[in-house]
Design a protein around this motif. Sequence first.
Motif, PDB file in Angstrom:
ATOM      1  N   HIS A  78       0.744  -1.295   0.170  1.00 37.87           N
ATOM      2  CA  HIS A  78      -0.132  -0.057  -0.044  1.00 37.87           C
ATOM      3  C   HIS A  78       0.866   1.337  -0.144  1.00 37.87           C
ATOM      4  N   GLU A  79       2.118   1.120   0.212  1.00 35.64           N
ATOM      5  CA  GLU A  79       2.814   2.531   0.419  1.00 35.64           C
ATOM      6  C   GLU A  79       4.210   2.289  -0.394  1.00 35.64           C
ATOM      7  N   CYS A  80       4.601   1.286  -1.123  1.00 38.44           N
ATOM      8  CA  CYS A  80       5.844   1.034  -1.964  1.00 38.44           C
ATOM      9  C   CYS A  80       5.657   1.861  -3.316  1.00 38.44           C
ATOM     10  N   ASN A  81       6.677   2.573  -3.544  1.00 38.55           N
ATOM     11  CA  ASN A  81       6.697   3.280  -4.897  1.00 38.55           C
ATOM     12  C   ASN A  81       7.772   2.457  -5.647  1.00 38.55           C
ATOM     13  N   ILE A  82       9.025   2.498  -5.206  1.00 39.06           N
ATOM     14  CA  ILE A  82       9.876   1.740  -6.143  1.00 39.06           C
ATOM     15  C   ILE A  82      10.538   0.768  -5.289  1.00 39.06           C
ATOM     16  N   VAL A  83      10.827  -0.611  -5.893  1.00 44.78           N
ATOM     17  CA  VAL A  83      11.728  -1.699  -5.340  1.00 44.78           C
ATOM     18  C   VAL A  83      12.857  -1.823  -5.670  1.00 44.78           C
ATOM     19  N   LEU A  84      13.892  -2.052  -5.087  1.00 45.77           N
ATOM     20  CA  LEU A  84      15.186  -2.368  -5.610  1.00 45.77           C
ATOM     21  C   LEU A  84      15.623  -3.781  -5.422  1.00 45.77           C
ATOM     22  N   CYS A  88      15.779  -1.710 -10.530  1.00 42.65           N
ATOM     23  CA  CYS A  88      14.914  -0.892  -9.765  1.00 42.65           C
ATOM     24  C   CYS A  88      13.620  -0.769 -10.706  1.00 42.65           C
ATOM     25  N   PHE A  89      12.437  -0.965 -10.063  1.00 37.42           N
ATOM     26  CA  PHE A  89      11.250  -0.786 -10.709  1.00 37.42           C
ATOM     27  C   PHE A  89      10.129  -0.254 -10.122  1.00 37.42           C
ATOM     28  N   ASN A  90       9.286   0.224 -10.543  1.00 38.50           N
ATOM     29  CA  ASN A  90       7.911   0.720 -10.092  1.00 38.50           C
ATOM     30  C   ASN A  90       7.495  -0.633  -9.536  1.00 38.50           C
ATOM     31  N   TYR A  91       7.015  -0.721  -8.129  1.00 40.90           N
ATOM     32  CA  TYR A  91       6.467  -1.776  -7.333  1.00 40.90           C
ATOM     33  C   TYR A  91       5.366  -2.730  -8.413  1.00 40.90           C
ATOM     34  N   ASP A  92       4.160  -1.846  -8.550  1.00 40.92           N
ATOM     35  CA  ASP A  92       3.096  -2.553  -9.105  1.00 40.92           C
ATOM     36  C   ASP A  92       3.570  -3.232 -10.506  1.00 40.92           C
ATOM     37  N   MET A  93       4.354  -2.606 -11.154  1.00 46.63           N
ATOM     38  CA  MET A  93       4.785  -3.084 -12.631  1.00 46.63           C
ATOM     39  C   MET A  93       5.417  -4.330 -12.263  1.00 46.63           C
ATOM     40  N   ILE A  94       6.584  -4.504 -11.637  1.00 52.16           N
ATOM     41  CA  ILE A  94       7.170  -5.862 -11.155  1.00 52.16           C
ATOM     42  C   ILE A  94       6.294  -6.781 -10.612  1.00 52.16           C
ATOM     43  N   LEU A  95       5.777  -6.432  -9.583  1.00 52.22           N
ATOM     44  CA  LEU A  95       5.000  -7.697  -9.091  1.00 52.22           C
ATOM     45  C   LEU A  95       4.141  -8.226  -9.972  1.00 52.22           C
ATOM     46  N   ASP A  96       3.305  -7.233 -10.730  1.00 52.36           N
ATOM     47  CA  ASP A  96       2.289  -7.926 -11.915  1.00 52.36           C
ATOM     48  C   ASP A  96       2.994  -8.829 -12.785  1.00 52.36           C
ATOM     49  N   CYS A  97       4.264  -8.262 -13.183  1.00 53.09           N
ATOM     50  CA  CYS A  97       5.044  -8.957 -14.435  1.00 53.09           C
ATOM     51  C   CYS A  97       5.540 -10.396 -13.735  1.00 53.09           C
ATOM     52  N   HIS A  98       5.862 -10.533 -12.438  1.00 53.49           N
ATOM     53  CA  HIS A  98       6.398 -11.642 -11.858  1.00 53.49           C
ATOM     54  C   HIS A  98       5.142 -12.503 -11.518  1.00 53.49           C
ATOM     55  N   ARG A  99       3.755 -12.151 -11.240  1.00 53.48           N
ATOM     56  CA  ARG A  99       2.780 -13.103 -11.096  1.00 53.48           C
ATOM     57  C   ARG A  99       2.565 -13.526 -12.247  1.00 53.48           C
ATOM     58  N   LYS A 100       2.510 -12.827 -13.497  1.00 54.51           N
ATOM     59  CA  LYS A 100       2.222 -13.320 -14.770  1.00 54.51           C
ATOM     60  C   LYS A 100       3.243 -14.435 -15.166  1.00 54.51           C
TER      61      LYS A 100
END
Length: 237
Positions: free
Chosen positions: A99-105, A168-180
């Motif tokens: 809910h609070e993550c912007n960028i994940v490294l 380094c990634f936008n959190y929502d983007m990398i999470l969605d791609c990893h789940r796919k």
Amino acid sequence: MKKNYAIVLAAGKGTRMGSRVNKQFLNLDDRPVLYYSLHEFSKNKLIHGIILVCGEDKIEYCRENVIKRFKIGKIVDIVKGGTERQDSVLNGLDAVPSHECNIVLIHDAARPFVEDNIIKNGIKYAERYGASACGIRPKDTIKIADKLGFSLGTLDRSKLFCVQTPQCFNYDMILDCHRKLKEDGIKVTDDTAVIEHYGNKVYLYDGSYNNIKITTPEDMIIANSVIEKYQSLTLNV
């Protein structure tokens, strides 16, 4: 306020090291290899939390002998790794406060010498482009070899890039791609490949030749020389 989190991967076995001790727990100047990247992320003002991913049998060891012993701050959680690297990454992503993550490294613990400016630039470019990865230009000429060992040609070195971590990634983007990726049953070697597989671009920026990955016993010799150089610079300040 959106926050930035680092996922440090320390679940690898490191079979090429030829040691019964996992490479991230080998001593480097009387401290485990894992300590150095955790320390660097913990003292960076742009990093708000760290997720450590390690083997299930090493969770307590990491908590007592690395995090508590060396007073590493900002540790949000320690989670177990998966069968493959990408499984470990997904476990780490799932442990991030979404809910609070912007960028994940995402960083390999076997790279102890990540630098402050590499972290800052990674966040900056990921905010701008959605995905970024540090790396270096190869110094050697790169050949393509056939199955018999003969050269098929020479690659244009100016277009080549040796990718390092953190990535380094936008959190929502990398999470969605990893789940796919998991749903599709596809295997990749790093996280930029996950992003690219689903049509996203990755901005490449300068890393450091010191940001080595410890894989073989020879790498420990290089790592010790980097430590000595850092100590010499500190003494001369």
